[in-house]
Design a protein around this motif. Sequence first.
Motif, PDB file in Angstrom:
ATOM      1  N   VAL A 175       1.707 106.869 -32.991  1.00  0.00           N
ATOM      2  CA  VAL A 175       0.920 106.013 -33.883  1.00  0.00           C
ATOM      3  C   VAL A 175       1.241 104.543 -33.626  1.00  0.00           C
ATOM      4  O   VAL A 175       2.397 104.171 -33.437  1.00  0.00           O
ATOM      5  N   VAL A 176       0.188 103.729 -33.608  1.00  0.00           N
ATOM      6  CA  VAL A 176       0.335 102.292 -33.407  1.00  0.00           C
ATOM      7  C   VAL A 176      -0.377 101.576 -34.545  1.00  0.00           C
ATOM      8  O   VAL A 176      -1.462 101.998 -34.952  1.00  0.00           O
ATOM      9  N   PHE A 177       0.254 100.527 -35.076  1.00  0.00           N
ATOM     10  CA  PHE A 177      -0.339  99.819 -36.208  1.00  0.00           C
ATOM     11  C   PHE A 177      -0.651  98.376 -35.855  1.00  0.00           C
ATOM     12  O   PHE A 177      -0.127  97.820 -34.889  1.00  0.00           O
ATOM     13  N   GLN A 178      -1.442  97.766 -36.716  1.00  0.00           N
ATOM     14  CA  GLN A 178      -1.783  96.368 -36.570  1.00  0.00           C
ATOM     15  C   GLN A 178      -0.526  95.484 -36.616  1.00  0.00           C
ATOM     16  O   GLN A 178      -0.415  94.503 -35.894  1.00  0.00           O
ATOM     17  N   ASP A 179       0.432  95.857 -37.489  1.00  0.00           N
ATOM     18  CA  ASP A 179       1.612  95.006 -37.681  1.00  0.00           C
ATOM     19  C   ASP A 179       2.826  95.466 -36.852  1.00  0.00           C
ATOM     20  O   ASP A 179       3.961  95.154 -37.185  1.00  0.00           O
ATOM     21  N   PHE A 180       2.615  96.222 -35.819  1.00  0.00           N
ATOM     22  CA  PHE A 180       3.619  96.619 -34.804  1.00  0.00           C
ATOM     23  C   PHE A 180       4.758  97.495 -35.334  1.00  0.00           C
ATOM     24  O   PHE A 180       5.138  98.464 -34.713  1.00  0.00           O
ATOM     25  N   ARG A 181       5.317  97.124 -36.471  1.00  0.00           N
ATOM     26  CA  ARG A 181       6.423  97.879 -37.071  1.00  0.00           C
ATOM     27  C   ARG A 181       7.594  98.113 -36.128  1.00  0.00           C
ATOM     28  O   ARG A 181       8.061  99.232 -35.942  1.00  0.00           O
ATOM     29  N   LEU A 182       8.079  97.044 -35.529  1.00  0.00           N
ATOM     30  CA  LEU A 182       9.284  97.137 -34.702  1.00  0.00           C
ATOM     31  C   LEU A 182      10.479  96.746 -35.559  1.00  0.00           C
ATOM     32  O   LEU A 182      10.340  96.023 -36.540  1.00  0.00           O
ATOM     33  N   LEU A 183      11.659  97.220 -35.163  1.00  0.00           N
ATOM     34  CA  LEU A 183      12.866  96.858 -35.905  1.00  0.00           C
ATOM     35  C   LEU A 183      13.462  95.587 -35.297  1.00  0.00           C
ATOM     36  O   LEU A 183      13.781  95.555 -34.114  1.00  0.00           O
ATOM     37  N   PRO A 184      13.597  94.528 -36.091  1.00  0.00           N
ATOM     38  CA  PRO A 184      14.007  93.233 -35.551  1.00  0.00           C
ATOM     39  C   PRO A 184      15.427  93.213 -35.004  1.00  0.00           C
ATOM     40  O   PRO A 184      15.745  92.400 -34.143  1.00  0.00           O
ATOM     41  N   ASN A 185      16.282  94.114 -35.505  1.00  0.00           N
ATOM     42  CA  ASN A 185      17.683  94.073 -35.066  1.00  0.00           C
ATOM     43  C   ASN A 185      17.952  94.942 -33.848  1.00  0.00           C
ATOM     44  O   ASN A 185      19.096  95.108 -33.435  1.00  0.00           O
TER      45      ASN A 185
END
Lengths: 290, 224
Positions: free
Chosen positions: B83-93
């Motif tokens: 699944v891929v979203f508009q807001d990417f949802r990556l973990l910044p750390n």
Amino acid sequence: MKLRTTVKLAGEGMTNLRARSGLGITAVTIITLAFIIVGFFLQIYLNLDNLSQSLAQRLQLRVFVAEGASLLQLETGLRRLPGVSGLDIITKEEALQSLKKQLGERAQLLELVGQNPLPNTFVLQVERAELIPGVAAAATGLDGVEEVVYGRESLGKLLNLVDAISWLSLAGGIVIFSATLFIVVNTIRLTVIARKQEIAIRRLVGATNSFIRAPFLFEGLYMGLTAACIASLLGDLVYRLVMQEAPQVLPFLPLLPRNAVSPLVTVALFLMGILLGLSGSSISVRRYLR
Amino acid sequence: MINFFEVSKIYPNGTAALYRINLTVGKGEFLFLVGPSGSGKSTVLRLITGEEKPTEGKVLVSDLNVGRLRRREIPYLRRKIGVVFQDFRLLPNLTVAENIAFALEVSEVKPKETRRRVRQVLELVGLSHKAAIYPDELSGGERQRVSIARAIVNNPLVLLADEPTGNLDPETSWEIVKLLETINQRGTTVIMATHNETIVNTLQKRVVAMAEGRTVRDERRGTY
């Protein structure tokens, strides 16, 4: 779950705790204090219980046999009563002998009575103090029993005291457990909230609930185990000191030796720590599982 | 591959999100899901991942009846879906590589295999040189590539993209859609919900249009 994954998630639990170490230390300190209180109560309880049991062993439960009853039959009946661990018989002849010995020179007085007035007597040993009244009641109902005697008054008081302490400890234990549970739940809830995003992504990519829950379970476990560890060490230390000083201060108080108390207290505290950590973290993370 | 039979979804508050939807997506297809906001596109995607259960009807994903899956079976369904979203949802750390590896952790892939697969998908999305960089230092397009890499690293049967170009400029959007097309050509079914008319019209793929919870149009080589 594979060992490698478990180790990794256990490490994450440690990272979680370190990430908010100030809060973690505060929480663990409070829980430790609570555990010290619990441990202290356990030490007292164990000693009181021991005291009551050793006193109970000195209490004799005597069953006087009616004239002409069958000793053999009665002995079988008494041995079958639940709680009876041992039985001695004092025949009327033996009783007379010992009475004569006690009377010494005045033994001639007995001649006046003529025949032996003393009954055959069974002396019962009962497993635990609190069983004595029940055994006495049951023995009274048996055929051929004339009377059953034991230190009814003093035993009653002692049992009441032990009972009161047990209930008090139980109530105190529940209060302390709930309070510490509250602390664990709230500490871990903060971690859960901080890691909400990771939880969501994990769920998205197919993490099982146990996988998502694991780091938080470990975090709770570390808190509970640390508190249990410190509290049992301190408890043991204090008990050791008490044992050193007690003979001078309270020479007549029979205290249990350290190795009869500390291992039990330690096991109890560790079990409590594990239960506390696991249940606290499960509660915190439950809302984020589906 | 994916089948909707007379699927209705009514939320507990009474909102009807879908009404008697029928939809079949074959293996290896590329499908655009279009329609205004609130037309039910996202609900369709959430029914496929098992986040929602149909109120009525049946949703099948590679022969699994999603509505009937038990709660602890859902994670295994998710591992077959990217699944891929508009807001990417990556973990910044986490670094780019760690973000991608994060998806393999849950299925307990061995570290060596993880490294191999991460390297592979990074190459595919053209970010091999940025493996050790944190998401903050990436452009929007690059972040979306990372999120696509994470979605496909498990070799899913189907890739769902919910407005993947919504936050990106037109040029970058094209790059992303090209990437999705490449992934599709390697055999993965792709379903992309979008508002982007230009992309839909240019690519000439199958288009399913939705309005008010119904499918109003289903065309091979369609337009917006």
